[in-house]
Each structure stands twice: as C-alpha cells, then as structure tokens.
Scaffold this motif. Structure first.
Motif, PDB file in Angstrom:
ATOM      1  N   ASN A 142       4.886   7.934 -41.158  1.00 44.27           N
ATOM      2  CA  ASN A 142       6.140   8.362 -41.746  1.00 44.27           C
ATOM      3  C   ASN A 142       6.688   9.540 -40.944  1.00 44.27           C
ATOM      4  O   ASN A 142       5.921  10.381 -40.483  1.00 44.27           O
ATOM      5  N   PRO A 143       7.990   9.647 -40.770  1.00 41.78           N
ATOM      6  CA  PRO A 143       8.555  10.736 -39.979  1.00 41.78           C
ATOM      7  C   PRO A 143       8.306  12.130 -40.566  1.00 41.78           C
ATOM      8  O   PRO A 143       8.409  13.134 -39.861  1.00 41.78           O
ATOM      9  N   GLN A 144       7.949  12.207 -41.845  1.00 44.42           N
ATOM     10  CA  GLN A 144       7.681  13.509 -42.469  1.00 44.42           C
ATOM     11  C   GLN A 144       6.262  14.011 -42.235  1.00 44.42           C
ATOM     12  O   GLN A 144       5.953  15.164 -42.558  1.00 44.42           O
ATOM     13  N   GLY A 191      10.062   1.171 -45.013  1.00 45.87           N
ATOM     14  CA  GLY A 191       9.943  -0.157 -44.439  1.00 45.87           C
ATOM     15  C   GLY A 191      10.750  -0.407 -43.176  1.00 45.87           C
ATOM     16  O   GLY A 191      10.662  -1.479 -42.594  1.00 45.87           O
ATOM     17  N   GLN A 192      11.535   0.551 -42.757  1.00 50.97           N
ATOM     18  CA  GLN A 192      12.376   0.380 -41.566  1.00 50.97           C
ATOM     19  C   GLN A 192      11.883   1.263 -40.428  1.00 50.97           C
ATOM     20  O   GLN A 192      11.548   2.428 -40.639  1.00 50.97           O
ATOM     21  N   PRO A 239       8.741  -2.786 -29.663  1.00 50.02           N
ATOM     22  CA  PRO A 239       8.551  -3.122 -31.076  1.00 50.02           C
ATOM     23  C   PRO A 239       9.278  -4.437 -31.390  1.00 50.02           C
ATOM     24  O   PRO A 239      10.353  -4.713 -30.851  1.00 50.02           O
ATOM     25  N   ILE A 240       8.671  -5.213 -32.251  1.00 50.84           N
ATOM     26  CA  ILE A 240       9.253  -6.498 -32.656  1.00 50.84           C
ATOM     27  C   ILE A 240       9.727  -6.340 -34.101  1.00 50.84           C
ATOM     28  O   ILE A 240       8.944  -6.029 -34.995  1.00 50.84           O
ATOM     29  N   ALA A 241      11.013  -6.533 -34.288  1.00 50.94           N
ATOM     30  CA  ALA A 241      11.614  -6.303 -35.607  1.00 50.94           C
ATOM     31  C   ALA A 241      12.438  -7.518 -36.023  1.00 50.94           C
ATOM     32  O   ALA A 241      12.938  -8.264 -35.193  1.00 50.94           O
ATOM     33  N   GLU A 242      12.560  -7.684 -37.305  1.00 50.16           N
ATOM     34  CA  GLU A 242      13.401  -8.724 -37.899  1.00 50.16           C
ATOM     35  C   GLU A 242      14.219  -8.081 -39.006  1.00 50.16           C
ATOM     36  O   GLU A 242      13.916  -6.973 -39.450  1.00 50.16           O
ATOM     37  N   GLU A 243      15.232  -8.788 -39.479  1.00 53.48           N
ATOM     38  CA  GLU A 243      16.025  -8.325 -40.618  1.00 53.48           C
ATOM     39  C   GLU A 243      16.397  -6.851 -40.480  1.00 53.48           C
ATOM     40  O   GLU A 243      15.927  -6.002 -41.220  1.00 53.48           O
ATOM     41  N   GLY A 244      17.194  -6.569 -39.520  1.00 53.62           N
ATOM     42  CA  GLY A 244      17.544  -5.176 -39.259  1.00 53.62           C
ATOM     43  C   GLY A 244      16.455  -4.534 -38.435  1.00 53.62           C
ATOM     44  O   GLY A 244      16.128  -5.007 -37.358  1.00 53.62           O
TER      45      GLY A 244
END
Length: 143
Positions: A81-83, A107-108, A36-41
């Motif tokens: 979503n995890p739920q 968003g995370q 996964p490519i992530a930015e800002e945390g």
C-alpha cells in the motif's frame, strides 16, 4: 518515508492478451525489466519480467510473436500500500526476494517501487542494503 513518496507513479501496463514480443519491445523502449499486467482499468493481474520471457518462453523455443502474456506472466503477486513505510517495503522485498514491488491502493495499481528507489532514502539500519542482499541470495543453489 512513505512508499507514496518514493514510487514511480507513471507506470505503463499491458493486458494479458498482448504478445511476449509486444512486452519485450515495450521493455526495451522504456529501458525496464518488468511490465505490470493489468485489466479493467488498473486492476493488477500479474507481472511479466524480462526473465519470464527468456526462461519461460525463448529458452523453450516459443514463438514470442504469437505467445500471449497470460501464459508466461507471474500471477502470484506481492504488493504494498502507498501508505506503508520504506522500511516495510524493504522487508517485503527481502522476504520475497523481489527487486520491484507493485504499489496497490483499493485494488488498483498506483505505482511501482524498485530497490533503487529505496537506495536513495536513509532508512533505518540500511534496509535497502539488507533487502538487496536477501534478494540476491538464491533460495537454493543453482548448480
């Protein structure tokens, strides 16, 4: 069963400015086919697969020691979503022909769910098997 109970929680990410070689090395060391490519945390920006590296870069003679992830990742994301339930995850994977599904909350990125994660759960009407069948069927013939 909920996605939260099945997902891999400890997921390594890279940033868009890392090179394809760095991504390939990380994939090899973790024995995975996706980063996964992530930015800002942990804000998810895209996904880079081993296939992205090979088909979009290596096959075209790109220097992977210089090429940046940003130019070769898949920015179009489908997440869950995890739920949500395992059955919903299997449906999404089948519909979009995905073997891995990022798990995103507010968003995370909080994890990733693979078709293998679903295969160990007894979900209604064998959705994991159905999803894998749909994922493995090309959207159009490759001649």
């Amino acid at each position: 069963m909920k996605v939260r109970d099945l997902m891999t929680k400890d997921v390594r990410t890279l940033k868009t400015n890392h090179t394809l070689r760095e991504a390939a090395e990380l994939m090899a060391s973790l024995n995975v086919g996706v980063i996964p490519i992530a930015e800002e945390g942990d804000k998810l920006r895209g996904i880079l697969t081993d296939r992205d590296i090979v088909v979009r870069a290596v096959a075209k003679g790109v220097d992977i020691t210089r090429a940046k992830i940003n130019d070769y990742m898949s920015p179009k994301l489908v997440s869950i979503n995890p739920q949500e339930t395992a059955a919903e995850a299997a449906k999404l994977m089948a519909e979009h022909q995905l073997r891995r599904l990022p798990v995103v909350e507010e968003g995370q990125m909080v994890g990733i769910l693979s078709i293998g994660d679903l295969s160990v759960v007894d979900i209604h009407e064998n959705e994991a098997g159905y999803a894998l069948g749909e994922i493995s069927t090309p959207s159009r013939p490759q001649l």
